[in-house]
Structures are given as C-alpha cells and as structure tokens.
Motif scaffolding. Structure first.
Motif, PDB file in Angstrom:
ATOM      1  N   PHE A 378      25.930  27.716  55.772  1.00 26.08           N
ATOM      2  CA  PHE A 378      25.043  28.288  54.754  1.00 26.08           C
ATOM      3  C   PHE A 378      23.747  28.732  55.425  1.00 26.08           C
ATOM      4  N   GLN A 380      20.156  31.152  54.149  1.00 27.16           N
ATOM      5  CA  GLN A 380      19.560  31.982  53.094  1.00 27.16           C
ATOM      6  C   GLN A 380      19.984  33.436  53.298  1.00 27.16           C
ATOM      7  N   TYR A 390       9.781  30.296  51.960  1.00 25.12           N
ATOM      8  CA  TYR A 390       9.488  29.080  52.738  1.00 25.12           C
ATOM      9  C   TYR A 390       7.986  28.913  52.958  1.00 25.12           C
ATOM     10  N   CYS A 412      19.758  19.744  51.639  1.00 23.71           N
ATOM     11  CA  CYS A 412      19.069  20.396  52.768  1.00 23.71           C
ATOM     12  C   CYS A 412      19.882  21.490  53.441  1.00 23.71           C
ATOM     13  N   GLY A 413      21.181  21.624  53.116  1.00 25.19           N
ATOM     14  CA  GLY A 413      21.983  22.651  53.788  1.00 25.19           C
ATOM     15  C   GLY A 413      21.918  22.460  55.284  1.00 25.19           C
ATOM     16  N   THR A 416      17.070  24.018  57.069  1.00 23.77           N
ATOM     17  CA  THR A 416      16.022  25.006  57.340  1.00 23.77           C
ATOM     18  C   THR A 416      14.659  24.622  56.743  1.00 23.77           C
ATOM     19  N   ILE A 417      14.645  24.166  55.472  1.00 19.62           N
ATOM     20  CA  ILE A 417      13.335  23.872  54.861  1.00 19.62           C
ATOM     21  C   ILE A 417      12.703  22.667  55.560  1.00 19.62           C
ATOM     22  N   GLU A 432      22.633  16.116  52.352  1.00 14.95           N
ATOM     23  CA  GLU A 432      23.480  17.268  52.065  1.00 14.95           C
ATOM     24  C   GLU A 432      24.933  16.788  52.026  1.00 14.95           C
ATOM     25  N   VAL A 433      25.748  17.423  51.165  1.00 18.45           N
ATOM     26  CA  VAL A 433      27.129  16.946  51.005  1.00 18.45           C
ATOM     27  C   VAL A 433      28.090  17.539  52.041  1.00 18.45           C
ATOM     28  N   VAL A 434      27.823  18.740  52.525  1.00 16.93           N
ATOM     29  CA  VAL A 434      28.790  19.405  53.427  1.00 16.93           C
ATOM     30  C   VAL A 434      28.590  18.919  54.873  1.00 16.93           C
ATOM     31  N   GLY A 458      25.856  13.142  52.477  1.00 20.27           N
ATOM     32  CA  GLY A 458      26.077  12.303  51.298  1.00 20.27           C
ATOM     33  C   GLY A 458      26.052  13.146  50.040  1.00 20.27           C
ATOM     34  N   LEU A 460      24.789  13.763  46.506  1.00 16.20           N
ATOM     35  CA  LEU A 460      23.631  13.373  45.679  1.00 16.20           C
ATOM     36  C   LEU A 460      24.005  13.222  44.203  1.00 16.20           C
ATOM     37  N   ASP A 480      16.411  21.339  46.478  1.00 16.77           N
ATOM     38  CA  ASP A 480      16.909  22.720  46.426  1.00 16.77           C
ATOM     39  C   ASP A 480      18.394  22.704  46.045  1.00 16.77           C
ATOM     40  N   ASN A 482      22.082  23.534  44.184  1.00 14.79           N
ATOM     41  CA  ASN A 482      22.696  24.809  43.795  1.00 14.79           C
ATOM     42  C   ASN A 482      22.751  24.928  42.270  1.00 14.79           C
TER      43      ASN A 482
HETATM   44  C1  LIG Z   1      20.871  26.258  47.419  1.00 18.77           C
HETATM   45  S1  LIG Z   1      21.567  25.476  48.802  1.00 18.77           S
HETATM   46  C2  LIG Z   1      20.105  24.988  49.638  1.00 18.77           C
HETATM   47  C3  LIG Z   1      20.233  24.833  51.104  1.00 18.77           C
HETATM   48  C4  LIG Z   1      18.964  24.669  51.889  1.00 18.77           C
HETATM   49  N1  LIG Z   1      17.946  23.923  51.208  1.00 18.77           N
HETATM   50  C5  LIG Z   1      18.423  26.005  52.350  1.00 18.77           C
HETATM   51  O1  LIG Z   1      17.375  26.459  51.878  1.00 18.77           O
HETATM   52  O2  LIG Z   1      19.030  26.616  53.220  1.00 18.77           O
HETATM   53  C6  LIG Z   1      22.152  24.004  48.060  1.00 18.77           C
HETATM   54  C7  LIG Z   1      22.791  23.023  49.012  1.00 18.77           C
HETATM   55  O3  LIG Z   1      23.153  21.859  48.267  1.00 18.77           O
HETATM   56  C8  LIG Z   1      24.375  21.349  48.771  1.00 18.77           C
HETATM   57  N2  LIG Z   1      24.965  20.501  47.721  1.00 18.77           N
HETATM   58  C9  LIG Z   1      25.607  20.910  46.606  1.00 18.77           C
HETATM   59  N3  LIG Z   1      25.986  19.849  45.880  1.00 18.77           N
HETATM   60  C10 LIG Z   1      25.551  18.754  46.522  1.00 18.77           C
HETATM   61  C11 LIG Z   1      25.647  17.363  46.261  1.00 18.77           C
HETATM   62  N4  LIG Z   1      26.263  16.896  45.178  1.00 18.77           N
HETATM   63  N5  LIG Z   1      25.085  16.493  47.131  1.00 18.77           N
HETATM   64  C12 LIG Z   1      24.450  16.963  48.234  1.00 18.77           C
HETATM   65  N6  LIG Z   1      24.346  18.267  48.549  1.00 18.77           N
HETATM   66  C13 LIG Z   1      24.896  19.161  47.703  1.00 18.77           C
HETATM   67  C14 LIG Z   1      25.149  22.603  49.102  1.00 18.77           C
HETATM   68  O4  LIG Z   1      26.171  22.326  50.033  1.00 18.77           O
HETATM   69  C15 LIG Z   1      24.069  23.521  49.663  1.00 18.77           C
HETATM   70  O5  LIG Z   1      23.943  23.390  51.056  1.00 18.77           O
END
Ligand SMILES: C[S@@+](CC[C@H](N)C(=O)[O-])C[C@H]1O[C@@H](n2cnc3c(N)ncnc32)[C@H](O)[C@@H]1O
Length: 607
Positions: A378, A380, A390, A412-413, A416-417, A432-434, A458, A460, A480, A482
């Motif tokens: 992922f 932006q 940012y 946190c993806g 980056t932030i 972050e889950v992935v 983990g 969230l 941040d 989704n």
């Molecule tokens: C909008 S993106 C933000 C990514 C990062 N903050 C950025 O600016 O590049 C949302 C992120 O939340 C993660 N995500 C979605 N569901 C989640 C969950 N249940 N637990 C943890 N992370 C999760 C996604 O994999 C994704 O990387």
C-alpha cells in the motif's frame, strides 16, 4: 476571574448531544426523511398556511420521473427530487443543478429511492467539457464534467452535512467565521489530472460498450442501459459489473509514462500470433487477469520510474515475453513483475510473485523520506497531495521536537505517517493487520536510518485488554483506518486511554463522523462517556473527478484542552488582562483560544 468558572470541560459538556442508536444512524446515511402523509380532511379545514403545501410523492419502481439534482451524496450519487417534493432519489451520474429524466430502479425501505439516469433536460451548473471521452461511461471519474471549483465545493458541503447529521456537531461552531472555526476550507489538489501513481486495469472476455437506446415512452434517444459485445477488452470495470470491462486506450489519471505502457500493451496483447487470452470470470479459463502500472521516482535522480505488474492465472513467463520485450523499450520502465493468482477470485495479489525484468521494487519520496514500493504494498495513491496531507498531519501532531513524546500510529500501512513523525518523537509504535505492509514498514525504517520505530502486526478490530500494555501511554495517536472506520473495541480503548491528542485521517467522512460522535459525545447505549473535543477538520481533495473525500481531523482530550488553556493563560496573562480591560468584558473560554490561534498564526509556534 469570572471566566475561570467556564472550563473547557463544561463547554464540551454543554455541546454534547444525545447519540442516536447505531442502526438508526446508518438508516439515515444518504436519505432525507420520507414525506409527511397526505393531510387528513380535518387538517385541510385548518386556516390556510402561507407556505405552499408540499406535493406528497412516493415513487414506484420502474416509473420514469423528471428530477432536479440538488447536491452530491456518498459515492458521488446526485441527490435528486421531483419538483415540489422532498422525497430523495439518489441518481448515479446526476450533478448539482441538472434537470434530468430518470427511471426509479430501487426503493430503499420507503426512506429514499435509487434512480437510473436516462437523459439530461438541462445541464448542471458549472458544466465543463470532460477531458476524457470515456468519462460519462467509466466508473472512475464520475464528476469530470463538473468544474473543479464546484467539485470541491460539493465535497466540502458533504463533509459539513455528515458532521452535523452524523457527528451531531453544532453547524454554527463548525462554520463560524472566527479563526478557530472547526471546519476549515477544503484543500484543493494542484494537479487535477495525472495525479495517480497506481492504476489497475482488468482483462476481460467481453468488451462493454454503451448502447444508445430509444426511450419507448418519449421516443427520444437515451443512454439507458449497456450491452456486451464479443471482443476482448483491457480497461476498467463498467460501473456495477465485475464481468464487463470498458476498453481503455489511455487514462488521464495516470502518469504519462504509465499511459505509454498501456498503449504498448493494448497494441500487442490481442495479436493472435502471441496467443494470449484474457481470463473469463465465469468459466474460469484464460491467462491474463490484471495489468497494474505503478509510477514512482528514483531516489537519487528523482526521475520517474515505472513498475508493470501482470497478474495471471498461472505461471507461463514465455507467454508474457513478447509484451515484456516491448514495454521495456520505454525508458521509464525499470521493473516488470508477474503475480500468479490461480484462485477463482479476481484480486490482483498473487500467491507467487516473479520479477520478469529489472528490480523487484520501485521507490517514491514523501516528506523527505524514501519509500520502497513493491507490487502489492500500500502506498498513498496521489503522492503530491499525500505530501500536503502529511504536512497537515505533522502540524496537528504538534510534536515538541525535543524527542520526548510517544506516537501511536494506528492502521499504519507501510509506516509512512509514523516514519515522517519519528524524526521529532521519542518513539513511534505502528499497528497494522497486513503482514507484508509491516515488513515494508520495517524495511522503510531501515532505508531511512530510523531506529525509534516499532511496527507490530495485529488486527485492531480484535484488540483485548492487553492492548496498550506493550507500549508506553501515547502522547499523540494517529488513526488512519480504511473505509469502515474504527471498531467499537478501538473506540472504547481510545476513550479509556484519553490520549492528549488524536489526529484522525479518514477516507470516508460518514464513518469518520460516526467515530467522532462516539469519541466526543460518548456512546449512550454502551454507557461510554466522550472525552475528546474536536478541534479542527480539514478536508483534503486527494482524488479530483471522483467522489472520494479525505479529511484530517484533530481532537484534544479534555485534560489536554484544560492544560493548554492554563498554560496559555499563565503565559499570556498580561495580554488577556489587557484585552479584558479593553473590551470591558470578561473573557469566556473561546477568547483565549482565539488568541491562542492568533498567536499561532503570528508566531507559527505550535503550542
Ligand atoms: C487508509 S490505509 C492507511 C495506511 C497508512 N496510514 C498510510 O497513510 O499509508 C488503512 C490501513 O489500515 C489497515 N487495516 C485495515 N483494517 C485493519 C485492522 N482491522 N487492523 C489493523 N489494520 C487494518 C489496512 O491494511 C491499511 O494499510
């Protein structure tokens, strides 16, 4: 001083509304209330009202209606009404000010209806010619024919309405003309074309073409429905169809080098001599599934570099070689990847990934840091505007810069932030889950020589009582999520931890307004008390011509607000007393805050 009796806490309490039950809230998403029933005979005998009576109207499925579009709602659908009625019909492709004929396609629990646009009677306000000839048919750019100034005006209004109706924030407080008004003007995007660094096209066995049909009722030509014709296609999915592909030769949203790649692939892939077949999503046969093109920048030369990713149903690199040979003649192409996805699902993430040419990653720069981007990580999508976003996040985080504060970067993806904040923080913890994103975040930290950041994989949505024990109490939380927003478990934790500052970055203002309501006003049905005060909301347009809206919001905990007030008050007592004497009025809490924002504007100093 009399003003001391009015604390930020009391102000916050006074503003608190009674939260709606969650399900009622969701019902209200896009709809206006249904109209009142027809007046009874007794009611019609009452004295005539000066207001003309509203027409009582409930649409029938299949009915053809004349509508006026008043606004844009969620997902860019036009909010339309029949003249004289208040019943809302949501219509895809209708733009504010437009008069149109539409067919009622769906009734939604009697609260609102959906309608399919048949034809325009009178064009909308702020009409412009869409740069892309496919704009009207492609689901990607729904508002290209609306002037950009109007697009962002409507996005701003949508955020405002959601904050008022869902978030239950006082519209006067949101929009006051004072500098401390909560809702700030939307930040427009400087580049409204070619801003996307990633596009994903699909291969299909059926090319989707729009069909001009006769409207039987009125005997005029209308764009009514669509039809499939034989013929392979490579492009974007027709709106609402997973199996129909609109053939796209060039896309104004992606970079020029990415457009060159698309053109070369289009010229080549259908040549029968090569023997390539698109994947058929019904029969589950065929080879080519998707074409993903990503554009980054080389971190030393800052010139564009392009990654091309072919997603295929099996691993047959020889079949791809004629395409690879041609696209690698484009100087910007530095990486060609093959993701193999043998499942019947239509995602672009493969079970195996192969590098067919060049490097396995490209790079991009954001806020002075370098990030490695792999085919599926992922990042932006609008790099330039992400830089703007940012910067705003950094401003709101308000880190002192003395390396004393703990930052928690939720969702946190690839980090980056958090990494852009790490330079001024004591330590950053990212969740972050992935797993792949976490691996990328760790790599990115290393690449930039950052060693005060810890990234943890983990979910969230599934946190338990142990969450928060593995890191110190955060001073600043970035969240941040989704589109679905934050899970109630996380909201509950945020209400318990009472972090001094939260910066919420949202790509869905509806779920964001709901979460803000919970955090600021509490959750009555769960007996949770709100403890944050919304300080500012800045909508940022990251995706011109699309309905997507990004917002950056900042909140203070009540304690932090009180602490800031006293800190500012003590430091500026002379100024406050002077103004108090000058205006001959005691200062309510808002005035010191107003002064605080003025002070910030004059000195640029973040308190
Ligand atoms: C909008 S993106 C933000 C990514 C990062 N903050 C950025 O600016 O590049 C949302 C992120 O939340 C993660 N995500 C979605 N569901 C989640 C969950 N249940 N637990 C943890 N992370 C999760 C996604 O994999 C994704 O990387």
């Amino acid at each position: 001083m009399a003003a001391h009796a009015v604390t930020p806490l009391t102000i916050c309490r006074l503003r608190r509304g009674v939260p709606l039950h969650h399900s009622r809230r969701l019902l209200a998403v896009a709809a206006a209330a249904p109209e009142a029933p027809a007046p009874t005979p007794a009611a019609s005998q009452s004295p005539p009202s000066p207001v003309p009576p509203r027409k009582v109207y409930f649409p029938k499925r299949g009915e053809t209606v004349e509508l006026t579009c008043e606004a844009l709602a969620f997902k860019g659908k036009g909010v339309c009404k029949v003249a004289g009625s208040t019943f809302v019909l949501l219509c895809d492709g209708a733009l504010p000010g437009e008069r149109l004929v539409a067919r009622v396609s769906r009734l939604r629990r009697g609260a609102f209806a959906e309608a399919a646009k048949l034809r325009t009677l009178e064009p909308h306000h702020d009409a412009v010619e869409a740069p892309c000839p496919l704009a009207a048919d492609c689901g990607g750019c729904k508002t290209q024919s609306l002037a950009y100034a109007a697009q962002i005006r409507h996005k701003h209004l949508q955020v405002r309405d959601l904050l008022v109706n869902f978030g239950k924030f006082d519209p006067k407080r949101l929009e006051s003309s004072e500098p401390d008004a909560i809702l700030k003007p939307i930040v427009p995007c400087d580049e409204i074309l070619r801003y996307r660094n990633k596009m994903e096209f699909s291969f299909g066995t059926k090319r989707w073409v729009q069909k001009e049909l006769k409207d039987k009722d009125e005997e005029v030509e209308v764009k009514q429905e669509t039809n499939e014709t034989d013929g392979y296609a490579l492009g974007l999915h027709a709106p609402g169809f997973f199996d129909k592909v609109l053939h796209v030769q060039k896309c104004f949203l992606q970079s020029e080098p990415a457009d060159k790649v698309l053109a070369v692939v289009q010229e080549t892939w259908m040549d029968p001599a090569i023997g390539l077949t698109p994947y058929d999503v019904h029969k589950h046969v065929g080879f080519l599934k998707h074409l993903m093109i990503r554009t980054g920048r080389n971190f030393s030369t800052e010139t564009p570099e392009v990654m091309v990713n072919f997603v295929t149903s099996c691993y047959k690199p020889d079949l791809l070689m004629p395409l690879v040979d041609k696209i690698t003649k484009i100087p910007e192409v530095v990486s060609v990847i093959n993701n193999v996805n043998s499942s019947v699902g239509n995602t672009s993430v493969g079970e195996q990934e192969y590098t067919l040419y060049g490097k396995p990653n490209i790079t991009e720069m954001l806020r002075g840091l370098t990030f490695q981007i792999s085919a599926n990580s992922f990042f932006q999508t609008n790099t330039k505007q992400a830089d703007v976003l940012y910067r705003l996040i950094e401003d709101s985080a308000g880190l002192k810069g003395d390396g004393s504060e703990i930052v928690l970067d939720l969702f946190c993806g690839t980090g980056t932030i958090g990494l852009t904040l790490a330079r001024r923080a004591k330590h950053v913890y990212g969740y972050e889950v992935v797993p792949e994103a976490i691996a990328d975040a760790r790599k990115n930290a290393k690449l930039n020589g950052i060693n005060n950041a810890t990234f943890v994989q983990g979910d969230l949505n599934k946190i338990n009582e142990s969450f928060g024990k593995e890191f110190p109490r955060p001073d600043i939380i970035i969240s941040d999520p989704n589109r679905p927003g934050m899970h109630m478990k996380l909201i509950k934790w945020l209400l318990e931890v009472k972090a001094p500052r939260i910066v919420y970055v949202s790509c869905n203002p509806a779920t964001c307004a709901r979460d803000l309501d919970y955090l600021c006003h509490g959750v009555e049905e769960k007996d949770l008390r709100g403890c944050y005060e919304l300080k500012s909301v800045i909508p940022v347009d990251m995706f011109p011509h699309t309905p997507h809206i990004e917002c950056k919001l900042s909140m203070y905990s009540e304690n932090e607000r009180t602490r800031l007030w006293h800190e500012y008050h003590d430091e500026n007592l002379d100024l406050i007393l002077f103004i108090e004497g000058y205006t001959n009025d005691f200062l309510m809490i808002e005035e010191p805050l107003y002064l605080l924002s003025q002070h910030r504007e004059v000195t640029g100093q973040l308190i």
